[in-house]
Design a protein around this motif. Structure first.
Motif, PDB file in Angstrom:
ATOM      1  N   ARG A 107     -57.810  34.512   3.940  1.00 60.01           N
ATOM      2  CA  ARG A 107     -57.864  34.961   2.542  1.00 60.01           C
ATOM      3  C   ARG A 107     -56.526  35.578   2.133  1.00 60.01           C
ATOM      4  N   ALA A 108     -55.877  36.271   3.073  1.00 55.38           N
ATOM      5  CA  ALA A 108     -54.580  36.889   2.776  1.00 55.38           C
ATOM      6  C   ALA A 108     -53.526  35.821   2.480  1.00 55.38           C
ATOM      7  N   LEU A 111     -54.114  34.388  -0.986  1.00 56.98           N
ATOM      8  CA  LEU A 111     -53.636  35.334  -1.995  1.00 56.98           C
ATOM      9  C   LEU A 111     -52.117  35.280  -2.104  1.00 56.98           C
ATOM     10  N   LEU A 115     -50.010  34.520  -5.491  1.00 68.07           N
ATOM     11  CA  LEU A 115     -48.982  35.425  -6.030  1.00 68.07           C
ATOM     12  C   LEU A 115     -47.658  34.696  -6.203  1.00 68.07           C
ATOM     13  N   LEU A 143     -61.319  34.429  -7.091  1.00 65.07           N
ATOM     14  CA  LEU A 143     -60.601  35.681  -6.851  1.00 65.07           C
ATOM     15  C   LEU A 143     -59.740  36.012  -8.053  1.00 65.07           C
ATOM     16  N   VAL A 145     -56.722  37.561  -9.181  1.00 61.26           N
ATOM     17  CA  VAL A 145     -55.488  37.939  -8.490  1.00 61.26           C
ATOM     18  C   VAL A 145     -54.909  39.231  -9.051  1.00 61.26           C
ATOM     19  N   ARG A 146     -54.984  39.421 -10.357  1.00 54.60           N
ATOM     20  CA  ARG A 146     -54.370  40.598 -10.989  1.00 54.60           C
ATOM     21  C   ARG A 146     -55.048  41.890 -10.545  1.00 54.60           C
ATOM     22  N   ARG A 147     -56.367  41.842 -10.415  1.00 58.48           N
ATOM     23  CA  ARG A 147     -57.109  43.055 -10.046  1.00 58.48           C
ATOM     24  C   ARG A 147     -57.583  43.047  -8.597  1.00 58.48           C
ATOM     25  N   LEU A 148     -57.271  41.948  -7.882  1.00 59.67           N
ATOM     26  CA  LEU A 148     -57.669  41.814  -6.471  1.00 59.67           C
ATOM     27  C   LEU A 148     -59.170  42.014  -6.304  1.00 59.67           C
TER      28      LEU A 148
END
Length: 199
Positions: A107-108, A111, A115, A143, A145-148
């Motif tokens: 998942r990392a 992300l 980004l 997901l 992305v802006r607010r995780l």
């Protein structure tokens, strides 16, 4: 007679008035304008290839479906005016980050790719294939992305021979999640699925 100020002073007052007026506009109205523009902009959505959940000798030959599912969702979102990075753009980021194409990503890592592409939402997921019953089940997850923040999950299932319809239903659900105010009804999506070569 009234004592009028010199012309130079009058011009100075006028300039100060214009300056104060512009300052007011930029201070109070500009943020509202920029917020409206941001809210009006379509979201930027990255769709990752879907992963075969339990690869084995029986279903491994069908692993290609993961890219096909992602492509169907990408095409649907792009057709509705959303900003969607292409497969080529994603692979370019893979290359920059040293990620091998086809690798199973954490998942990392997903992300990090999002980004790098400066997206608002990531859609990825997995699928299972029951070779004996010739069935496929796909689970997508989202997901922010802006607010995780992890968003909704949605699924689609059907016979392997009906992969096109399964993909289209999943794509419609993705559109309902990302841009519900402009998503067409489910009836409009029926019969629009492009044929997929089944092996």
């Amino acid at each position: 007679m009234p004592n009028f100020p010199p012309w130079a002073e009058l011009l100075s007052y006028a300039r100060r008035g214009v300056h104060w007026g512009l300052a007011f506009l930029f201070r109070f109205l500009a943020p509202l304008t920029f917020a409206w523009i941001a809210s009006a902009a379509p979201p930027h959505v990255l769709v990752m290839p879907f992963t075969l959940a339990e690869p084995n000798k029986a279903n491994a030959p069908r692993e290609w479906a993961g890219e096909s599912i992602a492509e169907a969702i990408r095409d649907t979102l792009a057709t509705q005016g959303l900003l969607v990075p292409s497969r080529e753009e994603r692979l370019e980021v893979y290359h920059r980050l040293g990620i091998r194409e086809g690798a199973r990503l954490t998942r990392a890592s997903v992300l990090k790719i999002g980004l790098a592409l400066d997206v608002d939402v990531i859609i990825d997921g997995s699928f299972t294939v029951e070779a004996e019953r010739s069935e496929i089940r796909v689970t997508a997850r989202t997901l922010d992305v802006r607010r995780l923040l992890a968003g909704n999950e949605f699924t689609a299932a059907g016979k392997w021979e009906e992969l096109s319809a399964v993909q289209q239903h999943l794509a419609w659900q993705a559109l309902q999640f990302v841009q519900p105010e402009s998503a067409p009804g489910g009836e409009e999506f029926r019969g629009k699925a492009l044929p997929v070569k089944i092996e």
